[in-house]
Motif scaffolding. Structure first.
Motif, PDB file in Angstrom:
ATOM      1  N   GLU A  99      -6.467  11.754  -0.216  1.00 37.35           N
ATOM      2  CA  GLU A  99      -6.118  11.977  -1.576  1.00 37.35           C
ATOM      3  C   GLU A  99      -7.011  11.085  -2.547  1.00 37.35           C
ATOM      4  OE1 GLU A  99      -1.872  12.767  -2.459  1.00 37.35           O
ATOM      5  OE2 GLU A  99      -2.069  14.742  -1.086  1.00 37.35           O
ATOM      6  N   THR A 100      -6.502   9.784  -2.076  1.00 38.91           N
ATOM      7  CA  THR A 100      -6.995   8.745  -2.871  1.00 38.91           C
ATOM      8  C   THR A 100      -8.640   8.271  -2.593  1.00 38.91           C
ATOM      9  OG1 THR A 100      -6.064   7.067  -0.952  1.00 38.91           O
ATOM     10  CG2 THR A 100      -4.745   7.504  -2.958  1.00 38.91           C
ATOM     11  N   GLY A 101      -9.052   9.034  -1.480  1.00 41.72           N
ATOM     12  CA  GLY A 101     -10.423   8.797  -1.180  1.00 41.72           C
ATOM     13  C   GLY A 101     -10.887   7.632   0.052  1.00 41.72           C
ATOM     14  N   LEU A 102      -9.880   7.107   0.536  1.00 39.74           N
ATOM     15  CA  LEU A 102      -9.992   5.943   1.347  1.00 39.74           C
ATOM     16  C   LEU A 102     -10.384   6.350   2.781  1.00 39.74           C
ATOM     17  CD1 LEU A 102      -7.197   3.607   0.008  1.00 39.74           C
ATOM     18  CD2 LEU A 102      -9.597   3.484  -0.126  1.00 39.74           C
ATOM     19  N   ASP A 152      -2.415  11.879   4.658  1.00 34.24           N
ATOM     20  CA  ASP A 152      -2.716  12.779   3.522  1.00 34.24           C
ATOM     21  C   ASP A 152      -3.063  11.981   2.173  1.00 34.24           C
ATOM     22  OD1 ASP A 152      -2.372  14.857   5.352  1.00 34.24           O
ATOM     23  OD2 ASP A 152      -0.040  15.284   4.536  1.00 34.24           O
ATOM     24  N   HIS A 153      -2.021  10.990   1.954  1.00 37.85           N
ATOM     25  CA  HIS A 153      -2.238  10.020   0.973  1.00 37.85           C
ATOM     26  C   HIS A 153      -3.594   9.502   0.810  1.00 37.85           C
ATOM     27  CE1 HIS A 153      -1.248   6.693  -1.977  1.00 37.85           C
ATOM     28  NE2 HIS A 153      -1.775   6.206  -1.149  1.00 37.85           N
ATOM     29  N   LEU A 154      -4.154   8.715   2.028  1.00 36.49           N
ATOM     30  CA  LEU A 154      -5.352   8.147   2.036  1.00 36.49           C
ATOM     31  C   LEU A 154      -6.534   9.051   2.021  1.00 36.49           C
ATOM     32  CD1 LEU A 154      -4.708   5.831   5.253  1.00 36.49           C
ATOM     33  CD2 LEU A 154      -4.671   5.150   2.803  1.00 36.49           C
ATOM     34  N   TYR A 205      -9.847  11.500   8.924  1.00 30.98           N
ATOM     35  CA  TYR A 205      -8.749  12.788   8.781  1.00 30.98           C
ATOM     36  C   TYR A 205      -8.569  13.854   9.826  1.00 30.98           C
ATOM     37  CZ  TYR A 205      -5.460  15.641   6.030  1.00 30.98           C
ATOM     38  OH  TYR A 205      -4.459  16.284   5.687  1.00 30.98           O
ATOM     39  N   ALA A 221       0.853  -1.013   0.251  1.00 35.94           N
ATOM     40  CA  ALA A 221      -0.130  -0.137   0.002  1.00 35.94           C
ATOM     41  C   ALA A 221       0.757   1.266   0.205  1.00 35.94           C
ATOM     42  CB  ALA A 221      -0.956  -0.124   1.069  1.00 35.94           C
ATOM     43  N   GLY A 222       2.171   1.208  -0.138  1.00 37.34           N
ATOM     44  CA  GLY A 222       2.979   2.390  -0.122  1.00 37.34           C
ATOM     45  C   GLY A 222       4.174   2.374   0.628  1.00 37.34           C
TER      46      GLY A 222
END
Length: 130
Positions: free
Chosen positions: A125-128, A121-123, A106, A63-64
């Motif tokens: 941006e990805t809508g999760l 922040d990444h999650l 968030y 997942a990154g």
């Protein structure tokens, strides 16, 4: 560089997070590998130790990888968090080393470690994560 493995487990736009005894900041479940351990072995062991559930190795997905200043360490010491998603069996429960388990959104970004802020922040941006 501190090398850590983390489990990203999301439900209804929130992410499972833990706070260790004596700490004020929340961290994603996981931890440091032991000598010779693979990422999968580390993930399974750490989640069993922290949350008393069994990760299903058949559905572990990358997942990154995220890096940031390591909390509570000298400036310039970074933590590299290699993240995975996976399903599990059992009932989530805090172990002796974990004081609190929480589902964070968030809006809770200020309550997590520096590297977790980047992951939040990444999650988002990805809508999760909501």
């Amino acid at each position: 560089m501190i090398d850590k493995i983390a489990w990203l487990y999301l439900r209804d736009g929130r992410i499972l997070s833990t706070r260790s005894r004596g700490k004020s900041v929340f961290y994603l479940p996981g931890g440091k590998r032991e000598p010779g351990e693979s990422d999968t072995e580390t993930l399974i062991r750490e989640i069993r130790e922290e949350l008393t559930v069994e990760i299903d190795p058949a559905n572990i997905e990358p997942a990154g990888i995220f890096e940031a200043q390591a909390d509570g360490h000298a400036m310039g010491l970074l933590v590299r968090m290699t993240c995975y998603t996976a399903e599990f069996s059992g009932t989530l429960a805090a172990s002796n080393e974990i004081e609190e388990v929480a589902w964070l959104g968030y809006e809770d970004r200020g309550r997590v470690s520096a590297v977790d802020k980047i992951i939040f922040d990444h999650l988002l941006e990805t809508g999760l994560l909501r």
